[in-house]
Enzyme design. Structure first.
Site, PDB file in Angstrom:
ATOM      1  N   THR A  28       0.839  -1.205   0.000  1.00 24.89           N
ATOM      2  CA  THR A  28       0.000   0.000   0.000  1.00 24.89           C
ATOM      3  C   THR A  28       0.869   1.249   0.000  1.00 24.89           C
ATOM      4  O   THR A  28       1.935   1.258   0.615  1.00 24.89           O
ATOM      5  CB  THR A  28      -0.898  -0.004   1.256  1.00 24.89           C
ATOM      6  OG1 THR A  28      -1.771  -1.146   1.182  1.00 24.89           O
ATOM      7  CG2 THR A  28      -1.738   1.260   1.357  1.00 24.89           C
ATOM      8  N   GLY A  29       0.404   2.267  -0.674  1.00 25.92           N
ATOM      9  CA  GLY A  29       1.117   3.548  -0.673  1.00 25.92           C
ATOM     10  C   GLY A  29       1.355   4.023  -2.096  1.00 25.92           C
ATOM     11  O   GLY A  29       0.983   3.352  -3.070  1.00 25.92           O
ATOM     12  N   ASP A  81       6.144  -4.170  -1.844  1.00 21.02           N
ATOM     13  CA  ASP A  81       5.596  -3.063  -1.072  1.00 21.02           C
ATOM     14  C   ASP A  81       6.660  -1.990  -0.862  1.00 21.02           C
ATOM     15  O   ASP A  81       7.857  -2.237  -0.998  1.00 21.02           O
ATOM     16  CB  ASP A  81       5.120  -3.579   0.299  1.00 21.02           C
ATOM     17  CG  ASP A  81       4.193  -2.595   1.008  1.00 21.02           C
ATOM     18  OD1 ASP A  81       3.700  -2.922   2.105  1.00 21.02           O
ATOM     19  OD2 ASP A  81       3.974  -1.480   0.465  1.00 21.02           O
ATOM     20  N   GLY A  82       6.194  -0.813  -0.536  1.00 27.44           N
ATOM     21  CA  GLY A  82       7.090   0.306  -0.249  1.00 27.44           C
ATOM     22  C   GLY A  82       7.513   0.305   1.202  1.00 27.44           C
ATOM     23  O   GLY A  82       7.239  -0.627   1.953  1.00 27.44           O
ATOM     24  N   ALA A  83       8.171   1.392   1.595  1.00 35.09           N
ATOM     25  CA  ALA A  83       8.579   1.561   2.997  1.00 35.09           C
ATOM     26  C   ALA A  83       8.707   3.049   3.277  1.00 35.09           C
ATOM     27  O   ALA A  83       8.974   3.853   2.384  1.00 35.09           O
ATOM     28  CB  ALA A  83       9.906   0.861   3.260  1.00 35.09           C
ATOM     29  N   LYS A  94       7.228   1.017   8.447  1.00 34.89           N
ATOM     30  CA  LYS A  94       6.103   1.081   7.517  1.00 34.89           C
ATOM     31  C   LYS A  94       4.853   1.506   8.258  1.00 34.89           C
ATOM     32  O   LYS A  94       4.804   1.438   9.479  1.00 34.89           O
ATOM     33  CB  LYS A  94       5.885  -0.277   6.845  1.00 34.89           C
ATOM     34  CG  LYS A  94       6.990  -0.640   5.865  1.00 34.89           C
ATOM     35  CD  LYS A  94       6.836  -2.021   5.269  1.00 34.89           C
ATOM     36  CE  LYS A  94       5.534  -2.173   4.524  1.00 34.89           C
ATOM     37  NZ  LYS A  94       5.247  -1.072   3.571  1.00 34.89           N
ATOM     38  N   GLY A  96       3.062   4.510   7.189  1.00 30.14           N
ATOM     39  CA  GLY A  96       2.730   5.909   6.896  1.00 30.14           C
ATOM     40  C   GLY A  96       1.367   6.037   6.220  1.00 30.14           C
ATOM     41  O   GLY A  96       0.654   7.012   6.385  1.00 30.14           O
ATOM     42  N   GLU A 103      -0.252  -5.317   5.924  1.00 29.61           N
ATOM     43  CA  GLU A 103       1.022  -5.484   5.215  1.00 29.61           C
ATOM     44  C   GLU A 103       1.875  -6.524   5.914  1.00 29.61           C
ATOM     45  O   GLU A 103       2.475  -7.400   5.291  1.00 29.61           O
ATOM     46  CB  GLU A 103       1.775  -4.147   5.157  1.00 29.61           C
ATOM     47  CG  GLU A 103       1.126  -3.129   4.260  1.00 29.61           C
ATOM     48  CD  GLU A 103       1.834  -1.803   4.292  1.00 29.61           C
ATOM     49  OE1 GLU A 103       2.457  -1.467   5.316  1.00 29.61           O
ATOM     50  OE2 GLU A 103       1.760  -1.088   3.281  1.00 29.61           O
ATOM     51  N   LYS A 121      14.432   6.903   1.132  1.00 30.10           N
ATOM     52  CA  LYS A 121      13.940   6.046   2.229  1.00 30.10           C
ATOM     53  C   LYS A 121      15.077   5.274   2.911  1.00 30.10           C
ATOM     54  O   LYS A 121      14.875   4.705   3.982  1.00 30.10           O
ATOM     55  CB  LYS A 121      12.912   5.055   1.668  1.00 30.10           C
ATOM     56  CG  LYS A 121      11.735   5.691   0.942  1.00 30.10           C
ATOM     57  CD  LYS A 121      10.907   6.557   1.849  1.00 30.10           C
ATOM     58  CE  LYS A 121       9.704   7.162   1.139  1.00 30.10           C
ATOM     59  NZ  LYS A 121       8.651   6.172   0.832  1.00 30.10           N
TER      60      LYS A 121
END
Ligand SMILES: O=C[C@H](O)[C@H](O)[C@H](O)COP(=O)(O)O
Length: 225
Positions: A28-29, A81-83, A94, A96, A103, A121
């Protein structure tokens, strides 16, 4: 390159990890959204996806990608996924985007965690980004006191432009904990998990990333952990 261009570059690079015919875990993000858009271009190659939030599920369906309930899935090869922050060991902050709990669940059942992030990041020490902690609403103040005792400065996350508490997909509240300089991420993750009323902490240390695709001005750098 702009930050969005860097995010798009790492999202494109992550397609390399897609296993044909399989169900992929999707984060997500904003960076994950670029990845979802790339997945949409190759959706015929995958069986579907397990989403880490309602927002991700909606975006996946918007591309015609089938979204599976995790309870109906035996295994997931890859989770992308992002971070908010990632350090040299692959440990991450994670949450945010308020999706930390789902997640963490999807990442925990995935064979490989591929983190996609713009270069900003990557940090030496986790903690400049306030650590998100999802809590049972009735326990918000009790957990806040415990987090303060751990040296943090917790703040209840509110809805944009409101003083009302933000409510997650799971019906939880989020405490964003500033002032932590996280030198032992595994220990802190365990300590916070022990606090009664905590649903999940946005510290991915015991189960960090296996690979990080980092968007920099010199192109996409691949870190392995
Ligand atoms: O809860 C949201 C997730 O942890 C996101 O992966 C994280 O917040 C990074 O988001 P973005 O890619 O928008 O920087």
């Amino acid at each position: 390159m702009t930050q969005d261009e860097l995010k798009q570059a790492v999202a494109r690079a992550a397609i390399e990890y897609v296993v044909d015919g399989e169900i992929i875990g999707v984060g997500t993000g904003s960076t994950a959204n670029f990845f979802i858009d790339e997945l949409g271009k190759i959706k015929s190659r995958i069986k579907g996806a397990v989403a880490s939030s309602e927002a991700t599920a909606t975006r996946l369906r918007g591309h015609g990608i089938e979204v599976f309930d995790l309870n109906d899935v035996e295994s997931i090869s890859v989770y992308v996924d992002g971070a908010d922050e990632i350090n040299a060991t692959g440990a991450m902050i994670k949450g945010g985007g308020a999706a930390l709990t789902r997640e963490k669940i999807v990442a925990s059942v995935s064979g490989k965690f591929v983190c996609i992030a713009d270069g900003s990041k990557l940090v030496e020490t986790l903690g400049k980004f306030p650590l998100p902690v999802e809590v049972v609403p009735m326990a918000a103040n009790a957990v806040s006191r415990k987090l303060t005792a751990l040296g943090g400065q917790p703040r209840l996350r509110t809805k944009p432009g409101s003083t009302d508490a933000f409510v997650t997909d799971n019906g939880g509240y989020i405490l964003d904990v500033a002032g932590l300089s996280i030198t032992d991420a595994v220990a802190l993750e365990s300590d916070i998990n022990q606090i009664v009323g905590v649903i999940a902490v946005g510290l991915f240390a015991r189960r960090g990333a296996d690979v990080c695709l980092l968007g920099t001005g010199d192109g996409v750098k691949k870190l392995t952990f």
